[in-house]
Every structure is written in C-alpha cells, then in structure tokens.
Design a protein around this motif. Structure first.
Motif, PDB file in Angstrom:
ATOM      1  N   PHE B  38       0.826  -1.213   0.000  1.00  0.00           N
ATOM      2  CA  PHE B  38       0.000   0.000   0.000  1.00  0.00           C
ATOM      3  C   PHE B  38       0.857   1.257   0.000  1.00  0.00           C
ATOM      4  O   PHE B  38       0.404   2.331  -0.359  1.00  0.00           O
ATOM      5  CB  PHE B  38      -0.931   0.025   1.211  1.00  0.00           C
ATOM      6  CG  PHE B  38      -2.126  -0.874   1.051  1.00  0.00           C
ATOM      7  CD1 PHE B  38      -2.695  -1.072  -0.198  1.00  0.00           C
ATOM      8  CD2 PHE B  38      -2.691  -1.506   2.139  1.00  0.00           C
ATOM      9  CE1 PHE B  38      -3.793  -1.899  -0.350  1.00  0.00           C
ATOM     10  CE2 PHE B  38      -3.791  -2.340   1.995  1.00  0.00           C
ATOM     11  CZ  PHE B  38      -4.337  -2.532   0.746  1.00  0.00           C
ATOM     12  N   PRO B  41       1.296   3.011  -3.898  1.00  0.00           N
ATOM     13  CA  PRO B  41       0.373   3.994  -4.487  1.00  0.00           C
ATOM     14  C   PRO B  41       0.128   5.204  -3.586  1.00  0.00           C
ATOM     15  O   PRO B  41      -0.417   6.192  -4.050  1.00  0.00           O
ATOM     16  CB  PRO B  41      -0.925   3.201  -4.689  1.00  0.00           C
ATOM     17  CG  PRO B  41      -0.854   2.111  -3.697  1.00  0.00           C
ATOM     18  CD  PRO B  41       0.594   1.751  -3.560  1.00  0.00           C
ATOM     19  N   THR B  42       0.523   5.127  -2.323  1.00  0.00           N
ATOM     20  CA  THR B  42       0.271   6.266  -1.431  1.00  0.00           C
ATOM     21  C   THR B  42       1.526   7.100  -1.232  1.00  0.00           C
ATOM     22  O   THR B  42       1.589   7.917  -0.316  1.00  0.00           O
ATOM     23  CB  THR B  42      -0.234   5.789  -0.061  1.00  0.00           C
ATOM     24  OG1 THR B  42       0.744   4.901   0.487  1.00  0.00           O
ATOM     25  CG2 THR B  42      -1.557   5.088  -0.162  1.00  0.00           C
ATOM     26  N   PHE B  43       2.545   6.901  -2.065  1.00  0.00           N
ATOM     27  CA  PHE B  43       3.788   7.666  -1.954  1.00  0.00           C
ATOM     28  C   PHE B  43       4.383   7.573  -0.554  1.00  0.00           C
ATOM     29  O   PHE B  43       4.954   8.535  -0.054  1.00  0.00           O
ATOM     30  CB  PHE B  43       3.570   9.131  -2.319  1.00  0.00           C
ATOM     31  CG  PHE B  43       3.048   9.329  -3.703  1.00  0.00           C
ATOM     32  CD1 PHE B  43       3.914   9.388  -4.780  1.00  0.00           C
ATOM     33  CD2 PHE B  43       1.697   9.420  -3.929  1.00  0.00           C
ATOM     34  CE1 PHE B  43       3.436   9.538  -6.059  1.00  0.00           C
ATOM     35  CE2 PHE B  43       1.210   9.586  -5.212  1.00  0.00           C
ATOM     36  CZ  PHE B  43       2.084   9.646  -6.279  1.00  0.00           C
ATOM     37  N   PHE B  45       2.846   7.418   2.275  1.00  0.00           N
ATOM     38  CA  PHE B  45       2.017   7.934   3.373  1.00  0.00           C
ATOM     39  C   PHE B  45       1.402   6.804   4.201  1.00  0.00           C
ATOM     40  O   PHE B  45       1.031   7.008   5.345  1.00  0.00           O
ATOM     41  CB  PHE B  45       0.895   8.829   2.836  1.00  0.00           C
ATOM     42  CG  PHE B  45       1.343  10.236   2.605  1.00  0.00           C
ATOM     43  CD1 PHE B  45       1.781  11.012   3.658  1.00  0.00           C
ATOM     44  CD2 PHE B  45       1.349  10.780   1.336  1.00  0.00           C
ATOM     45  CE1 PHE B  45       2.209  12.303   3.447  1.00  0.00           C
ATOM     46  CE2 PHE B  45       1.782  12.068   1.113  1.00  0.00           C
ATOM     47  CZ  PHE B  45       2.208  12.833   2.174  1.00  0.00           C
ATOM     48  N   TYR B  46       1.299   5.622   3.595  1.00  0.00           N
ATOM     49  CA  TYR B  46       0.665   4.521   4.322  1.00  0.00           C
ATOM     50  C   TYR B  46       1.501   4.080   5.523  1.00  0.00           C
ATOM     51  O   TYR B  46       1.031   3.334   6.362  1.00  0.00           O
ATOM     52  CB  TYR B  46       0.420   3.342   3.367  1.00  0.00           C
ATOM     53  CG  TYR B  46      -0.545   2.329   3.929  1.00  0.00           C
ATOM     54  CD1 TYR B  46      -1.914   2.568   3.903  1.00  0.00           C
ATOM     55  CD2 TYR B  46      -0.092   1.167   4.531  1.00  0.00           C
ATOM     56  CE1 TYR B  46      -2.801   1.665   4.443  1.00  0.00           C
ATOM     57  CE2 TYR B  46      -0.974   0.261   5.069  1.00  0.00           C
ATOM     58  CZ  TYR B  46      -2.325   0.518   5.024  1.00  0.00           C
ATOM     59  OH  TYR B  46      -3.199  -0.371   5.578  1.00  0.00           O
ATOM     60  N   ARG B  47       2.771   4.557   5.587  1.00  0.00           N
ATOM     61  CA  ARG B  47       3.632   4.116   6.681  1.00  0.00           C
ATOM     62  C   ARG B  47       3.015   4.369   8.045  1.00  0.00           C
ATOM     63  O   ARG B  47       3.221   3.584   8.977  1.00  0.00           O
ATOM     64  CB  ARG B  47       4.993   4.787   6.596  1.00  0.00           C
ATOM     65  CG  ARG B  47       4.992   6.300   6.702  1.00  0.00           C
ATOM     66  CD  ARG B  47       6.414   6.823   6.519  1.00  0.00           C
ATOM     67  NE  ARG B  47       6.512   8.275   6.637  1.00  0.00           N
ATOM     68  CZ  ARG B  47       6.310   9.121   5.644  1.00  0.00           C
ATOM     69  NH1 ARG B  47       5.993   8.669   4.458  1.00  0.00           N
ATOM     70  NH2 ARG B  47       6.435  10.428   5.817  1.00  0.00           N
ATOM     71  N   TRP B  49      -0.137   4.186   8.856  1.00  0.00           N
ATOM     72  CA  TRP B  49      -1.137   3.127   9.114  1.00  0.00           C
ATOM     73  C   TRP B  49      -0.438   1.805   9.401  1.00  0.00           C
ATOM     74  O   TRP B  49      -0.849   1.058  10.283  1.00  0.00           O
ATOM     75  CB  TRP B  49      -2.071   3.015   7.902  1.00  0.00           C
ATOM     76  CG  TRP B  49      -3.129   4.059   7.915  1.00  0.00           C
ATOM     77  CD1 TRP B  49      -4.402   3.924   8.411  1.00  0.00           C
ATOM     78  CD2 TRP B  49      -3.033   5.408   7.457  1.00  0.00           C
ATOM     79  NE1 TRP B  49      -5.088   5.107   8.272  1.00  0.00           N
ATOM     80  CE2 TRP B  49      -4.276   6.029   7.688  1.00  0.00           C
ATOM     81  CE3 TRP B  49      -2.016   6.165   6.876  1.00  0.00           C
ATOM     82  CZ2 TRP B  49      -4.533   7.363   7.358  1.00  0.00           C
ATOM     83  CZ3 TRP B  49      -2.255   7.484   6.552  1.00  0.00           C
ATOM     84  CH2 TRP B  49      -3.501   8.062   6.790  1.00  0.00           C
ATOM     85  N   LYS B  53      -0.704  -0.380  12.811  1.00  0.00           N
ATOM     86  CA  LYS B  53      -1.168  -1.785  12.810  1.00  0.00           C
ATOM     87  C   LYS B  53      -0.160  -2.707  13.472  1.00  0.00           C
ATOM     88  O   LYS B  53      -0.528  -3.613  14.219  1.00  0.00           O
ATOM     89  CB  LYS B  53      -1.388  -2.242  11.367  1.00  0.00           C
ATOM     90  CG  LYS B  53      -2.717  -1.828  10.803  1.00  0.00           C
ATOM     91  CD  LYS B  53      -2.878  -2.437   9.434  1.00  0.00           C
ATOM     92  CE  LYS B  53      -4.284  -2.308   8.935  1.00  0.00           C
ATOM     93  NZ  LYS B  53      -4.378  -2.772   7.551  1.00  0.00           N
ATOM     94  N   LYS B  76      -3.984   8.452  12.172  1.00  0.00           N
ATOM     95  CA  LYS B  76      -4.237   9.872  11.915  1.00  0.00           C
ATOM     96  C   LYS B  76      -3.379  10.734  12.829  1.00  0.00           C
ATOM     97  O   LYS B  76      -2.865  11.776  12.407  1.00  0.00           O
ATOM     98  CB  LYS B  76      -5.717  10.176  12.128  1.00  0.00           C
ATOM     99  CG  LYS B  76      -6.417  10.492  10.826  1.00  0.00           C
ATOM    100  CD  LYS B  76      -7.865  10.820  11.054  1.00  0.00           C
ATOM    101  CE  LYS B  76      -8.673  10.308   9.887  1.00  0.00           C
ATOM    102  NZ  LYS B  76     -10.080  10.171  10.192  1.00  0.00           N
ATOM    103  N   PHE B  82       3.398  14.224  11.863  1.00  0.00           N
ATOM    104  CA  PHE B  82       4.313  14.464  10.747  1.00  0.00           C
ATOM    105  C   PHE B  82       4.124  15.881  10.207  1.00  0.00           C
ATOM    106  O   PHE B  82       5.091  16.592   9.940  1.00  0.00           O
ATOM    107  CB  PHE B  82       4.057  13.429   9.658  1.00  0.00           C
ATOM    108  CG  PHE B  82       4.791  13.683   8.378  1.00  0.00           C
ATOM    109  CD1 PHE B  82       6.167  13.540   8.323  1.00  0.00           C
ATOM    110  CD2 PHE B  82       4.107  14.066   7.239  1.00  0.00           C
ATOM    111  CE1 PHE B  82       6.849  13.768   7.142  1.00  0.00           C
ATOM    112  CE2 PHE B  82       4.786  14.297   6.062  1.00  0.00           C
ATOM    113  CZ  PHE B  82       6.161  14.151   6.010  1.00  0.00           C
ATOM    114  N   ASP B 410       9.756  10.655  12.484  1.00  0.00           N
ATOM    115  CA  ASP B 410       9.485  10.286  11.102  1.00  0.00           C
ATOM    116  C   ASP B 410      10.190  11.223  10.134  1.00  0.00           C
ATOM    117  O   ASP B 410      10.823  10.791   9.175  1.00  0.00           O
ATOM    118  CB  ASP B 410       7.982  10.305  10.847  1.00  0.00           C
ATOM    119  CG  ASP B 410       7.651   9.829   9.448  1.00  0.00           C
ATOM    120  OD1 ASP B 410       7.683   8.613   9.242  1.00  0.00           O
ATOM    121  OD2 ASP B 410       7.395  10.673   8.588  1.00  0.00           O
ATOM    122  N   ALA B 411      10.096  12.529  10.424  1.00  0.00           N
ATOM    123  CA  ALA B 411      10.654  13.508   9.497  1.00  0.00           C
ATOM    124  C   ALA B 411      12.176  13.465   9.490  1.00  0.00           C
ATOM    125  O   ALA B 411      12.795  13.642   8.457  1.00  0.00           O
ATOM    126  CB  ALA B 411      10.166  14.903   9.852  1.00  0.00           C
TER     127      ALA B 411
END
Lengths: 354, 418
Positions: B38, B41-43, B45-47, B49, B53, B76, B82, B410-411
């Motif tokens: 995932f 396709p989300t560049f 960003f899914y990281r 989520w 999980k 979120k 971020f 993250d950044a």
C-alpha cells in the motif's frame, strides 16, 4: 453465568472477576452478585485483544473501562447481543488514503510546475547581490566536486583570456563583475554560477576554431549572468527538489542541495532565457563589430560530431531558429579581431602547463 | 529449564508470573506485506497506518499473566504529528539557509551546524515519541503516562553522548543507566511511579568484554594484518585491502546482537513500578538466532529477486519485445518513431525504479519481521513479573500526550523503535 469475565473499571487497576447478565438493552456486570455496571448494547465495541479473548469497551466513555471475556459461549452470546460490536474499527478506507496521497502528490507537482517558477521569478530580483555571491561560492564548491577542480592557468593563456574578457566587458558597462575561468574538463560546456562567475570547459575551447566562437559563447554566458538566470534556476530547482523531497519524507532537503548543483552543471535554462542570452550575446558581438553567428556555428559543430551530447545542448539544441536570429545580427562595420593569432594560440593551450 | 528453576527457587522473586507473546507470525507478515504494498500507491504515506497496525498487533499479543496490553494510538495522530514536525522544521531550515547566506561564511551550505540542530531535535523527539507511545499504552483499564521535559532529557543525553565519545564508549553503561532512570522515573502507570534500578556498573561488567573485543578488532586487526603483510612483502595486495574490512564486518555482525542482548536484558531487569519488579532470562543466543535468521532470509530474498528479474528479463526479450515492436509499427506506421520509443530510456528508468522499490520494501518487510517482531517476542518471553498484585493499588491518572515527537522521528528519520 459464572465468573467468565474480568472487569477493569477504568478508575483503578483492580482486576475484578465478574459475571455478565445479558438483557435486550444492556450488558449488566455483576461482581459476587452485586451490580456494578450496565453497558448499553448499542454502545459496546470491541477492542484489540489476543486470540481467544473478547475485549469490550464502552463507546464515548471518557475512562478506559475494559471487559475481557474468556468464555467461548459467553463471547458468542455477547456478539449476538451487541449489534455494533465492530463499529469502532470501521474497515480501513484504503481508497481514501490513496486518494489523499495522490492529492498531496498532485498538489506538489502543480506547485513545482506553476508556483515555483513564479516564486523564483519574483524572488530573483529581491536577492541582494552579496547573497548571490555567497550562494555562488557554495555552488562553486559543489561544482568542483562534480567536475573536478583543475583550473587552467597557463600565464600566457590567462593573459589572453583576460584581454578577451576586457574586450567583451568594454561593450557592456552593465556587466560589472565578470570572472571567467577555464576548467579542465572533457565535456564541451560553459556554465554561469550565481554571482556571475563563468566557467569555460576545456573541451569547448579545444573545439573552437576562431576567437569569435569562444567570444560568442562567453557573451552568451554573460547574458545569463546579467539576467541572473542561474540564480533563478537555482531557486527553482531548489524549491522543486525540496518539495519533491517532502513527498518522499526528506524534510531536511539535503538531497535538494546536491540536486541543485547538478542541475546547474546540466544548465538547461528555459527557451526564453536562452533567447534572451542570445540577444545579449548578439548585441555584445555586434557592438564589437564581430560575427554573432560564430558561436552558433561552434555549437552546431559539436552537436553534429558528439555521439553523447552534453545536456546543455540536448535539452536546448541550437535550433535553426536560433541560428537565423543570430545570423541576422550583422555588424555595420567590421571591428578589429578580438584576439591576435598569438593570443588565440595561447588561449587554446591554457590547460597545457597546469 | 534452568530459568524456571531459578525463578521458582529464588526467594527474591516471590510468585513471579511470566510474560508471554502470543502473536502469530503469519498474521504479522500479512500486515507487513499488505502495508508495504500500500505504500507504493500512497507515496509512502501509508507508513503511518502500517506502524499503527504493527503496534496494535504487538501490544495486544503481549500478556502479563494472561492480561494483554492494548495500543490506543491512531494512524491519523501520526500523520498529524508528521505535519506538525514539517511545520516546525521547514521554517527552521529556511531560517538556517538564509542565515547561512547572510552571515560571512566561506562554506555557506556546509551542513555541520544543521546536523547539530537535527541531533538535538532527535534526542528531544525520541523522548516525546516515547511519551506518546506510553500514553497510548493501556493495561488493566488504565494508561501509562509520562512527565519530564523533552529538552531536559535532550540536554542530559547530549552531555552523556559527549562523555561516551571522550571515553571511547566506556561511559556508555553509566550514560544508559542515567538516561533510563530519567525515562523510567518519569513514567507512571496510573498513580504508580516507575523506576529503574539497573546500574551502570552492572552493565559495564556484563558488556566490557564486547567493548574490548570490538576495540581490538577495529584497531588491532588492521594494524596487525598490515604488519603481517608488510613482512610478507605485499603491502598493497588485494587481500590487504579486502580482508580487514571483511573481518571487521563479520565481527560486528557477530558482536552486535550479543551487545544488544546484554543491553536489553539489563534494561528489562531494571524496570520497576512501585513494588512490581521485572526479571529477565534473556539469552544472547536467542538474539543471535534472530539476527542469523534475518541475514539468511535477506540473502535468500535477494538471490530469489535477482533470479526472478533475470528470468523475467529473458522472457521479455525473447517473447514480448518483438510483439511490442510489431504492435507499435502497426499502430503508429512510423518506424522511426518506433525505434525512438522502443528502448525508451524513460521506461527503463521507471521499471528500474519500481524494481528497486520492490527490493527495498521486501528487505524492509524481512527486517521488520525479525527485528521488529522477532526481538520483541524474544524479549517479552524472557520476562517474569513479580509482585503483580501491587498493581491493584494504582489509580487512573494522566492524559494522552501530543504527537510531535513521533512526527519529528518520522521527518528526521531517526529510530524510536516500535
């Protein structure tokens, strides 16, 4: 039912063995026959728990009360009684995440395509000359890392270069500070750094057959310097690569810096910028009474010969249109040659001794 | 077996209960693979989520006497963190850049001062990120929470880093003990205050041989080897250049998990919450085993990946390429255009980038499976908790904290663990 569940009231960490009475409207929690809580079935949700355990929470509850059910039969009964058990974990909307990510990417691409050029255009005149010089110094360091830092400085060649520079500058009082140097590189190229420093690469010098050809190239680069094209380009690539870096999580922009310098070596200016620099070069050469088209001929010649074109030619080739424009600029009267034969030979061999 | 004997006989740990990890490897792998796919396709960003999980899985399968933890953070929140980090960092970088231009400096873009700013922010962020994770950890219907200041922690961490560097790493045990004390004493379970009883001296005694061996290998080996070769009269041979780095690499691969195991056990054993004490029987070989699995899985994956590409490339060249050329010729009626577009450098670049991405994501899955889940499971299963009834006295307290630390982590790409 017997003690088949553990209740945590959310106020203390006390573990309370409880029994559960399921009614049509609520789960009634009882500890040793004593009522302690009632959870409306519509508000009961499931929380994360290991396999074999059903962990319940009460929605909209500020506390963290938990009800852990271990007994399989009781679990099924609760699941049957609570209609919205799984509502707290709605199916993750992967489509929405993809959509928003695409939107973020699209907005960055649009910014790079439309906003960044405008910002670069507006910001360029606002940057003080002293900042531009310092920026140029920094870029200079990077360039020398990429291209190599062998500056050709044969004394006689340098003298010839200085006299050519002086001639070029004499027709352009606007070109205040021009610092031209020859870099020992096998790529036929010429670049202008922010702050007006111009590097002529050895290979281009070697390919030239007449002083006018090199003079034209230098005048063209002086045009770029005069219009601060490389500063504009730097702001634009810097902004673009920073934005792209953001997308891939590089907030520091460290990648952007390296990329910026590389772009400058492959100095692909916009068509307009090239045309303006051509016009500047044409004006300069005409004022000196020399041919403007010589430069174009040199570049055409390289284009024809080289199997692997330097980027500055392949992205913005010397089109026939550019050549025609330059050829139209014929000086009214022929001026004196820009370099003597002896000077020209010295200039061509500027890299020999160093 | 000796471990259970020790814990039942030893009078110091009355009625210790074991912790256990009950997560299924397959389930975690499924989360990892789906999450990694995932991310394309989300560049990326899914990281957020994916991390959420993974944490939910790990937390909810970690049990003390059959009672499981729970992770209450959301993706979120991480995303917002971020963005906040972005909002903090972007002006910082702009200011730094402009300041660099204004100030009289030769190397305006030299990035050393910026590295220092990032280094300070990394320490600050790691403390705040720990606080975020603590306040999202729920156990027995109560949350963990933390006090303390990220800046105060960063200050201590920097001073200890200096000391560690100046002593060639010898101060590391005391640095770790001091920082861990700061973290644990500012951690609460409801009203129950945490503490850390591990001492620098204990860690030093357990780990000094690793340190000494490391120094010997890093300094002694190349010097000795060079001297040996000098005697042989072949100082510039290929072996001279390749062997020492290779041996150092091997030595580090062997020493690293051992050092981590020593450290992790010491760290676990020092944890206290009021009367509740923690003991650990973590074995070094368990960590070494996980690392060996990681290395061999990664190698196997890379070999399979290479073979797969070779096979697909071969089939493409033999079967599909002629078809495509034919199709294009028919479609465009322009042989010149076909010749220009067929090898298409752009296509090659895109395919190469995609393959690179798949390789990277695959290695990431393997790494997270073994380092993220594997080490976690080994650590959890090594722990026994004594005096658990003392938890009963704890009363709920504390609020969920902000998410800036996670965003910074993250950044700035520093690792705060899971």
């Amino acid at each position: 039912m017997a003690d088949a569940a553990i209740f945590y009231d959310g106020l203390s960490a006390r573990r309370r063995a409880v029994s559960i009475r399921i009614t049509s409207s609520s789960l009634d929690v009882e500890e040793a026959g004593q009522w302690i809580a009632s959870w409306p079935v519509g508000k009961v949700r499931r929380a994360d728990a290991p396999e074999g355990v059903l962990r319940l929470v009460l929605q909209d509850e500020p506390g963290l009360a938990r009800l852990d059910i271990f007994d399989g039969a009781l679990q099924s009964a609760v699941q049957a009684a609570c209609p919205r058990l799984h509502a707290s974990n709605p199916k993750e909307k992967i489509g929405r995440i993809v959509l928003w990510s695409a939107a973020a990417a699209a907005s960055i691409v649009l910014c790079v395509l439309f906003l960044v050029p405008v910002v670069a255009e507006r910001m360029t005149p606002l940057v003080p000359a002293s900042w531009e010089k310092r920026l140029g110094q920094a870029v200079d360091n990077q360039i020398r890392l990429i291209v190599g830092d062998k500056i050709c400085s044969d004394p006689q060649g340098s003298a010839a270069l200085a006299s050519l520079t002086a001639r070029l500058r004499s027709s352009n009082p606007a070109a205040e500070e021009i610092d031209i140097q020859v870099l020992d590189s096998r790529v036929p190229n010429a670049i202008t750094l922010p702050g007006g420093k111009i590097y002529l690469f050895r290979a281009l010098l070697e390919k030239a057959e007449a002083p006018d050809e090199i003079a034209g190239v230098l005048a063209h680069e002086m045009g770029h310097a005069h219009h601060r094209d490389s500063l504009r380009k730097l702001i634009q690539t810097g902004g673009s690569s920073y934005l792209f870096g953001l997308l891939f999580g590089d907030v520091t922009g460290s990648g952007a810096l390296v990329f910026m310098s590389r772009m400058l070596v492959d100095n692909a200016y916009s068509r307009d910028a090239e045309r303006a620099a051509d016009a500047f070069a044409g004006q300069t050469m005409t004022d000196l009474g020399r041919s403007s088209a010589a430069m174009a001929h040199l570049l055409k010649r390289i284009e024809g010969n080289e199997s692997k074109l330097p980027a500055f030619l392949s992205t913005h080739p010397v089109t026939d249109e550019r050549l025609k424009v330059l050829e139209r600029l014929v000086p009214r009267e022929q001026g004196a040659p820009l370099l003597t034969n002896q000077e020209w030979r010295a200039l061509k061999e500027i890299c020999k001794t160093s | 077996m000796t471990t259970s004997l020790a814990s039942t006989i030893g009078p110091a740990v009355p009625e210790a209960v074991p912790m256990s990890f009950s997560g299924r490897g397959r389930e975690f792998l499924k989360i990892l693979i789906a999450g990694s796919l995932f991310q394309i396709p989300t560049f990326g960003f899914y990281r957020f989520w994916l991390i959420t999980k993974m944490r939910r899985h790990l937390w909810s399968n970690t049990q003390v006497a059959g009672e499981a933890f729970e992770y209450a953070g959301t993706a979120k929140e991480l995303l917002i963190g971020f963005f906040i980090a972005l909002a903090v960092l972007t002006p910082l970088y702009l200011a730094y850049f402009i300041l660099g231009l204004m100030l009289e400096e030769k190397h305006a873009l030299a990035s050393i001062p910026l590295v220092i700013v990032m280094y300070v922010l990394a320490h600050f962020g790691s403390y705040r990120a720990r606080r975020y994770r603590a306040t999202r950890t729920i156990f027995r219907g109560m949350r963990f929470w933390m006090t303390g200041k990220g800046w105060a922690y960063a200050g201590r961490a920097i001073l200890w880093d200096l000391a560690t560097i100046l002593t060639l790493g010898l101060a590391l045990p005391w640095a770790s003990a001091s920082l861990e004390r700061y973290r644990m004493r500012h951690t609460f379970f409801g009203t129950l205050q945490g503490d850390f009883t591990g001492s620098g001296w204990t860690l030093f005694k357990r780990g000094v041989w690793v340190w000494a061996l490391g120094i010997v290998l890093v300094v002694g080996l190349p010097v000795g080897f060079a001297a040996f070769l000098h005697k042989q009269g072949d100082p510039a041979g290929l072996w001279a250049n390749l062997t020492p780095p290779f041996i150092i690499l091997l030595a580090f691969l062997a020493l690293w998990p051992i050092a981590m195991a020593i450290f992790a056990r010491w760290q676990l054993e020092g944890i206290r919450f009021g009367e509740v004490t923690v003991s650990s029987q973590l074995r070094k070989r368990a960590f070494v085993g996980v690392f060996l699995k990681l290395i061999f899985s990664s190698l196997a994956f890379m070999i399979c990946f290479g073979l797969g590409i070779a096979l697909v490339g071969f089939i493409f060249k033999q079967q599909i390429l002629p078809l495509l050329v034919e199709f294009n010729t028919v479609f465009t009626h322009d042989s010149e255009l076909v010749r220009e577009s067929m090898p298409g450098i752009a296509t090659v670049v895109v395919v190469a980038a995609l393959l690179y991405l798949v390789l990277l994501l695959g290695l990431g899955v393997i790494q997270r499976y073994f380092i993220g889940r594997g080490l976690w499971a080994v650590m959890v299963n090594s722990v026994s908790v004594a005096n658990l009834p003392a938890l009963d006295a704890a009363v709920a307290a504390g609020q969920p904290s902000g998410v800036l630390g996670e965003g910074l982590a993250d950044a700035l790409d520093f690792n705060v663990g899971l």
